[in-house]
Enzyme design. Structure first.
Site, PDB file in Angstrom:
ATOM      1  N   LYS A   7       0.784  -1.307   0.263  1.00 41.52           N
ATOM      2  CA  LYS A   7       0.002  -0.094   0.171  1.00 41.52           C
ATOM      3  C   LYS A   7       0.917   1.266   0.024  1.00 41.52           C
ATOM      4  O   LYS A   7       0.575   2.033  -1.012  1.00 41.52           O
ATOM      5  CB  LYS A   7      -0.883  -0.209   1.234  1.00 41.52           C
ATOM      6  CG  LYS A   7      -2.136   0.908   0.988  1.00 41.52           C
ATOM      7  CD  LYS A   7      -3.193   0.198   1.999  1.00 41.52           C
ATOM      8  CE  LYS A   7      -3.006   0.364   3.584  1.00 41.52           C
ATOM      9  NZ  LYS A   7      -3.350   1.484   4.133  1.00 41.52           N
ATOM     10  N   SER A   8       2.178   1.292   0.771  1.00 43.75           N
ATOM     11  CA  SER A   8       2.657   2.322   1.083  1.00 43.75           C
ATOM     12  C   SER A   8       3.406   2.659  -0.438  1.00 43.75           C
ATOM     13  O   SER A   8       3.460   3.809  -0.985  1.00 43.75           O
ATOM     14  CB  SER A   8       4.077   2.103   2.016  1.00 43.75           C
ATOM     15  OG  SER A   8       3.275   1.977   3.119  1.00 43.75           O
ATOM     16  N   ARG A  26      -8.831  11.603  12.854  1.00 42.38           N
ATOM     17  CA  ARG A  26      -7.620  11.388  13.223  1.00 42.38           C
ATOM     18  C   ARG A  26      -6.577  12.608  12.999  1.00 42.38           C
ATOM     19  O   ARG A  26      -6.935  13.529  12.353  1.00 42.38           O
ATOM     20  CB  ARG A  26      -7.010  10.513  11.896  1.00 42.38           C
ATOM     21  CG  ARG A  26      -7.429   8.980  12.087  1.00 42.38           C
ATOM     22  CD  ARG A  26      -6.951   7.927  11.058  1.00 42.38           C
ATOM     23  NE  ARG A  26      -5.867   7.725  11.167  1.00 42.38           N
ATOM     24  CZ  ARG A  26      -5.142   6.976  10.552  1.00 42.38           C
ATOM     25  NH1 ARG A  26      -5.867   6.312   9.515  1.00 42.38           N
ATOM     26  NH2 ARG A  26      -3.938   6.544  10.598  1.00 42.38           N
ATOM     27  N   ASP A  67       1.423  -1.155  12.614  1.00 46.54           N
ATOM     28  CA  ASP A  67       0.598  -1.824  11.829  1.00 46.54           C
ATOM     29  C   ASP A  67       0.240  -3.556  12.188  1.00 46.54           C
ATOM     30  O   ASP A  67      -0.995  -3.803  11.964  1.00 46.54           O
ATOM     31  CB  ASP A  67       0.848  -1.649  10.451  1.00 46.54           C
ATOM     32  CG  ASP A  67       0.486  -0.383   9.929  1.00 46.54           C
ATOM     33  OD1 ASP A  67      -0.194   0.449  10.436  1.00 46.54           O
ATOM     34  OD2 ASP A  67       0.930  -0.072   8.752  1.00 46.54           O
ATOM     35  N   LYS A  81      -4.705   5.200  14.887  1.00 45.59           N
ATOM     36  CA  LYS A  81      -5.140   4.464  13.406  1.00 45.59           C
ATOM     37  C   LYS A  81      -6.354   4.870  13.227  1.00 45.59           C
ATOM     38  O   LYS A  81      -7.303   5.424  13.881  1.00 45.59           O
ATOM     39  CB  LYS A  81      -4.406   3.254  13.577  1.00 45.59           C
ATOM     40  CG  LYS A  81      -3.030   3.090  14.031  1.00 45.59           C
ATOM     41  CD  LYS A  81      -2.282   3.538  12.806  1.00 45.59           C
ATOM     42  CE  LYS A  81      -0.595   3.749  13.215  1.00 45.59           C
ATOM     43  NZ  LYS A  81       0.018   4.247  12.168  1.00 45.59           N
ATOM     44  N   ARG A  99      -6.819   0.887  18.049  1.00 40.91           N
ATOM     45  CA  ARG A  99      -6.294  -0.418  18.067  1.00 40.91           C
ATOM     46  C   ARG A  99      -5.839  -0.672  19.203  1.00 40.91           C
ATOM     47  O   ARG A  99      -5.394  -1.926  19.517  1.00 40.91           O
ATOM     48  CB  ARG A  99      -5.343  -0.554  16.920  1.00 40.91           C
ATOM     49  CG  ARG A  99      -5.937  -0.315  15.545  1.00 40.91           C
ATOM     50  CD  ARG A  99      -4.798  -0.655  14.220  1.00 40.91           C
ATOM     51  NE  ARG A  99      -5.516  -0.416  13.077  1.00 40.91           N
ATOM     52  CZ  ARG A  99      -4.870  -0.182  11.978  1.00 40.91           C
ATOM     53  NH1 ARG A  99      -3.379   0.012  11.869  1.00 40.91           N
ATOM     54  NH2 ARG A  99      -5.409   0.036  10.797  1.00 40.91           N
ATOM     55  N   ARG A 108      -7.807  -3.678   9.726  1.00 41.08           N
ATOM     56  CA  ARG A 108      -6.737  -4.689  10.053  1.00 41.08           C
ATOM     57  C   ARG A 108      -7.483  -5.479  11.324  1.00 41.08           C
ATOM     58  O   ARG A 108      -6.893  -6.504  11.795  1.00 41.08           O
ATOM     59  CB  ARG A 108      -5.407  -3.833  10.797  1.00 41.08           C
ATOM     60  CG  ARG A 108      -4.743  -3.504   9.436  1.00 41.08           C
ATOM     61  CD  ARG A 108      -3.231  -2.831   9.822  1.00 41.08           C
ATOM     62  NE  ARG A 108      -2.696  -1.971   8.939  1.00 41.08           N
ATOM     63  CZ  ARG A 108      -2.281  -2.158   7.755  1.00 41.08           C
ATOM     64  NH1 ARG A 108      -2.348  -3.659   7.220  1.00 41.08           N
ATOM     65  NH2 ARG A 108      -1.983  -1.289   6.873  1.00 41.08           N
TER      66      ARG A 108
END
Ligand code: S3P
Length: 426
Positions: free
Chosen positions: A21-22, A120, A311, A338, A342, A387
């Protein structure tokens, strides 16, 4: 949408996880900044990356699928402002990286996101970008979306130490630095993923990268990235779900190939090896391959410096839940910021599996049950967090099944996740 995940008696096979993804976001942004045609192979098909693709299109780049790759043509005159809202969806990477890119594009830009993204903090990018001469306005003290950015075609270079380990903040400053007079210098005390600086270098940008003790300093001079061909490796953060699945399930052998093997991305493998996971690692020019086999896991201590983006912490919390003994996770405050909280989510998941858990400040612990056989069947609402969905699914398949609410959010990073998971059932 709710989904029932059932237990698998045996798991075997290979998984081709999506393109990193990055790397995918950066390939799109750097190609859009270049003059002329770039091609990208292995681009992630997730919604987050689609948001970046749509937005660079709104800013004047032409993005078209071309066989198995994607062609991006950056306008010779450079990207330009649009009065339309730029919708980043659920993607923090899109919003933070674009803030840096747009800081150097003259005009007013409007960035919006979904409910999760609008909670965020964007002050971490607003602050350095303001020092560089852009105006970044958002809601409240933490500068939450919707954001209005007034960009300038000439910015000031800064010498900046990123206060929290964040590849997104580092990247925003470097992208703005492309349009700054003088040398932009970014220091990080803990090395975060090097994707931006490596790709800037590959695109011919005038950049130096120096590793310090445990950190890194990047120096960049005013440049325009060159158009080129990008090959995006597989995403280690997605591979992590299948590696834990293979190690935790009592009858499994799962292979994941060709992932990005930057050390800042693969800390989760060191953690799992320390826990006794049976992992076979192979390195090739294409990336890192891993075969994960059923293992008896023992508890370990994990500090966030080992996994700078945190992550992989939710899936490691599942591994800890199936391990023997108490695992301690320290300096995990960033987990709260995030796509969802999380920190709370990882503890809630371990609790629903039947584990005793505890926390103090930014640290927490999980008392493992010794084996996934002892997991409880559970129900969880994953909110807007892909996630947490995937971590819960792995726990359900290895243990006693799960009912997961909010499963549609896997589309943000891994649209085929459930198909790939079911493909391993033997
Ligand atoms: C990313 C950086 C990480 C990570 C995110 C992707 C990136 O965030 O959590 O999924 O592509 O730069 P940080 O900015 O907290 O490092």
């Amino acid at each position: 949408m709710t989904r029932d995940v059932t237990v698998a008696s045996r798991l075997e096979g290979s998984v081709r996880v999506p393109g990193d993804k990055s790397g995918s976001h950066r390939a799109l942004l750097l190609s859009a900044l270049a003059d002329g045609e770039s091609t990208i192979e292995g681009l992630s098909a997730g919604e987050d990356v689609r948001s970046s693709a749509r937005i660079v299109g709104q800013l004047g780049a032409r993005v078209t699928p071309s066989g198995s790759s994607v062609s991006v043509v950056g306008p010779p005159e450079g990207l330009g402002a649009t009065p339309e809202a730029l919708d980043c969806g659920n993607s923090g990477t899109t919003m933070r990286l674009l803030s840096g890119l747009l800081a150097g594009v003259a005009g007013t830009h409007h960035l919006v996101g979904d409910d999760s993204l609008s909670r965020r903090p964007m002050d971490r990018v607003a602050q350095p970008l303001s020092l560089m001469g852009a105006r970044v306005q958002g809601v409240g003290e933490r500068v939450c979306a919707p954001l209005t950015i007034v960009g300038q075609s000439h910015l000031r270079a800064i010498d900046y130490t990123v206060p929290v380990p964040s590849a997104q903040v580092k990247s925003a400053i470097l992208l703005a630095g492309l349009r700054a007079e003088g040398e932009t210098v970014v220091h990080e005390a803990v090395r975060t993923r090097p994707t931006t600086e490596m790709m800037l270098r590959q695109a011919g940008v005038d950049i130096d990268i120096d590793e310090t003790h445990s950190g890194r300093t990047v120096r960049l001079r005013h440049s325009r990235p060159l158009a080129r061909h990008w090959r995006v490796p597989a995403d280690p953060s997605q591979a992590a779900f299948f590696v834990v699945l293979g190690a935790l399930h009592p009858h499994a052998e799962i292979r994941v190939a060709e992932m990005d093997d930057a050390p800042e991305r693969t800390g989760f493998l060191s953690v799992l090896l320390r826990m006794g996971a049976q992992l076979e690692l192979t390195r090739s020019a294409q990336g890192l391959g891993v075969v994960a086999r059923s293992s008896d896991l023992t508890a370990t201590d994990i500090d966030s410096s080992e996994i700078p983006s945190v992550d992989e912490v939710p899936i490691l919390a599942v591994a800890a839940a199936g391990a023997r003994g108490r695992s301690r996770f320290t300096r995990m405050g960033e987990l709260r910021l995030k796509e969802s909280d999380r920190f709370a989510g990882s503890l809630a998941l371990a609790t629903s599996l039947g584990c005793a858990v505890g926390s103090e400040g930014d640290d927490f612990w999980i008392e493992g049950l010794g084996s996934a056989d002892h997991f409880h069947a559970f129900e969880i609402d994953a909110g807007l967090d892909h996630r947490i969905v995937m971590s819960s699914a792995v726990a359900g398949v290895c243990g006693r099944g799960a009912r997961i609410g909010g499963v549609e959010t896997v589309a943000s990073s891994y649209p085929n996740f459930f198909a790939d998971l079911d493909g391993l059932r033997a």
